[in-house]
Structure formats: structure tokens, C-alpha cells
Scaffold this motif. Structure first.
Motif, short mmCIF file in Angstrom:
data_model
loop_
_atom_site.label_atom_id
_atom_site.label_comp_id
_atom_site.label_asym_id
_atom_site.label_seq_id
_atom_site.Cartn_x
_atom_site.Cartn_y
_atom_site.Cartn_z
N ASP A 7 0.82 -1.22 0.00
CA ASP A 7 0.00 0.00 0.00
C ASP A 7 0.85 1.27 0.00
O ASP A 7 0.33 2.35 -0.18
CB ASP A 7 -0.99 0.00 1.16
CG ASP A 7 -0.35 0.30 2.51
OD1 ASP A 7 0.86 0.52 2.60
OD2 ASP A 7 -1.10 0.32 3.49
N HIS A 8 2.15 1.17 0.21
CA HIS A 8 3.05 2.31 0.17
C HIS A 8 2.59 3.45 1.07
O HIS A 8 2.79 4.62 0.76
CB HIS A 8 3.23 2.83 -1.27
CG HIS A 8 3.74 1.80 -2.21
ND1 HIS A 8 5.03 1.32 -2.15
CD2 HIS A 8 3.15 1.15 -3.22
CE1 HIS A 8 5.21 0.40 -3.10
NE2 HIS A 8 4.08 0.29 -3.75
N GLY A 9 1.96 3.13 2.18
CA GLY A 9 1.54 4.15 3.13
C GLY A 9 0.36 4.98 2.69
O GLY A 9 0.15 6.07 3.21
N ALA A 123 -0.24 24.82 3.25
CA ALA A 123 0.53 24.28 2.12
C ALA A 123 1.23 22.98 2.52
O ALA A 123 1.25 22.01 1.73
CB ALA A 123 1.55 25.31 1.63
N ALA A 124 1.75 22.92 3.73
CA ALA A 124 2.37 21.68 4.21
C ALA A 124 1.33 20.56 4.34
O ALA A 124 1.62 19.40 4.02
CB ALA A 124 3.06 21.92 5.55
N ALA A 125 0.12 20.91 4.78
CA ALA A 125 -0.94 19.91 4.89
C ALA A 125 -1.35 19.38 3.51
O ALA A 125 -1.64 18.19 3.36
CB ALA A 125 -2.15 20.49 5.62
N ALA A 131 0.89 13.21 -0.52
CA ALA A 131 1.77 12.05 -0.35
C ALA A 131 1.01 10.82 0.14
O ALA A 131 1.49 9.70 -0.03
CB ALA A 131 2.89 12.40 0.63
N ALA A 132 -0.16 11.02 0.72
CA ALA A 132 -0.93 9.92 1.30
C ALA A 132 -1.96 9.34 0.34
O ALA A 132 -2.68 8.41 0.71
CB ALA A 132 -1.61 10.38 2.57
#
Length: 159
Positions: A7-9, A123-125, A131-132
Motif C-alpha cells: 500500500d506504500h503508506g 501548504a504543508a498539509a 503524499a498519502a
């Protein structure tokens, strides 16, 4: 027989629901805060900027509502939803505090709170959420994230 793909996270459906709920809460918090600021800042240019962003944030919240998974008939759905509400409140609390502190100040402190703390956090969120997910598999979420990222960059440029 083939091996299960890793699932690669990537997020589960429950994790997607939690992230979406956080985005809705953040957009609503920013909508309410900027709406209050529209009524209190004296400068017409900032009234216009904040009012414009209220509309965009409301649009984002509506898009996120369309991505919120529902759990009709699922055992434990009510407990899961209640836990997500508590987790969401804790997750947005730093943003709420920063905006509340700026709300008592002048226009420059409001703009600084958005530019220097709130928008970089959002922006970080976006990057963390991106990435998820598996963008080809979850195209609707990826497109919303693209729109939100572009809008946040535009908002930062206006500040």
C-alpha cells in the motif's frame, strides 16, 4: 495466485475521511474568521481580499464535502465519527489560536498571521495529503488538492 500489492503508506478510507473532515473544518474556520475581518478592517483593499477568499474557502469546503465518505449501516460508524470530530478539533487548534490572536490586532497583524503562519501550514498539509493518496486511483482528491494548492499560492501572493 498473485501477491498483494503493497500500500506504500496510502490512506485507508477512514484516514481519507479524517483528512477530508479536517479540510472542511479548516475551510469553515478560515471562512468565518476572514468574514469577521471583512467587517473590522478599515482598508477597502483588505476587505475585498478577505471577502474574495471567503468565497474561495466556501467553495473548497463544498468540494471536500463531496469527498467525505459515508458509513451507512457500518458497525461503529458513530464512534468513528465522534473520534474524528475530536481529532479534527485538536488538529486545527493551532490555526485557530493563531487567527484568534491576530484578530485582536490591526490589519498588518492579520495579514502577517495568514502569510507567515496559516498559509504555510496549509501548504504543508496539502503536501502531506498528496503524499498519502494514489493520484491516479483517487483523481477527485488529487484535483481538489491541486486547486487548493494553487489557490493558497495565489492567496499568499496577494498578501
Amino acid at each position: 495466485m498473485t501477491a498483494a500489492a503493497p500500500d506504500h503508506g496510502r490512506d485507508t478510507i477512514d484516514e481519507l475521511a479524517a483528512r477530508v473532515q479536517r479540510w472542511i473544518a479548516l475551510d469553515e474556520l478560515l471562512f468565518e474568521t476572514l468574514g469577521q475581518w471583512v467587517r473590522t478592517v478599515p482598508e477597502p483593499i483588505w476587505k475585498r481580499v478577505f471577502a474574495t477568499w471567503c468565497n474561495r474557502l466556501a467553495g473548497h469546503a463544498e468540494l471536500w464535502r463531496g469527498r467525505l465518505p459515508t458509513y451507512q449501516g457500518r458497525v461503529g460508524a458513530d464512534e468513528l465519527a465522534a473520534r474524528r470530530v475530536a481529532e479534527t478539533a485538536a488538529w486545527i487548534e493551532p490555526v485557530r489560536r493563531a487567527l484568534a490572536g491576530a484578530g485582536a490586532g490591526d490589519t498588518a497583524s492579520k495579514v502577517a498571521a495568514l502569510r507567515d503562519a496559516t498559509l504555510p501550514s496549509l501548504a504543508a498539509a496539502v503536501d502531506e495529503h498528496r503524499a498519502a493518496i494514489d493520484a491516479p486511483l483517487d483523481g477527485p482528491t488529487a484535483r481538489i488538492l491541486d486547486l487548493v494548492a494553487a489557490d493558497l499560492a495565489a492567496f499568499r501572493a496577494e498578501l
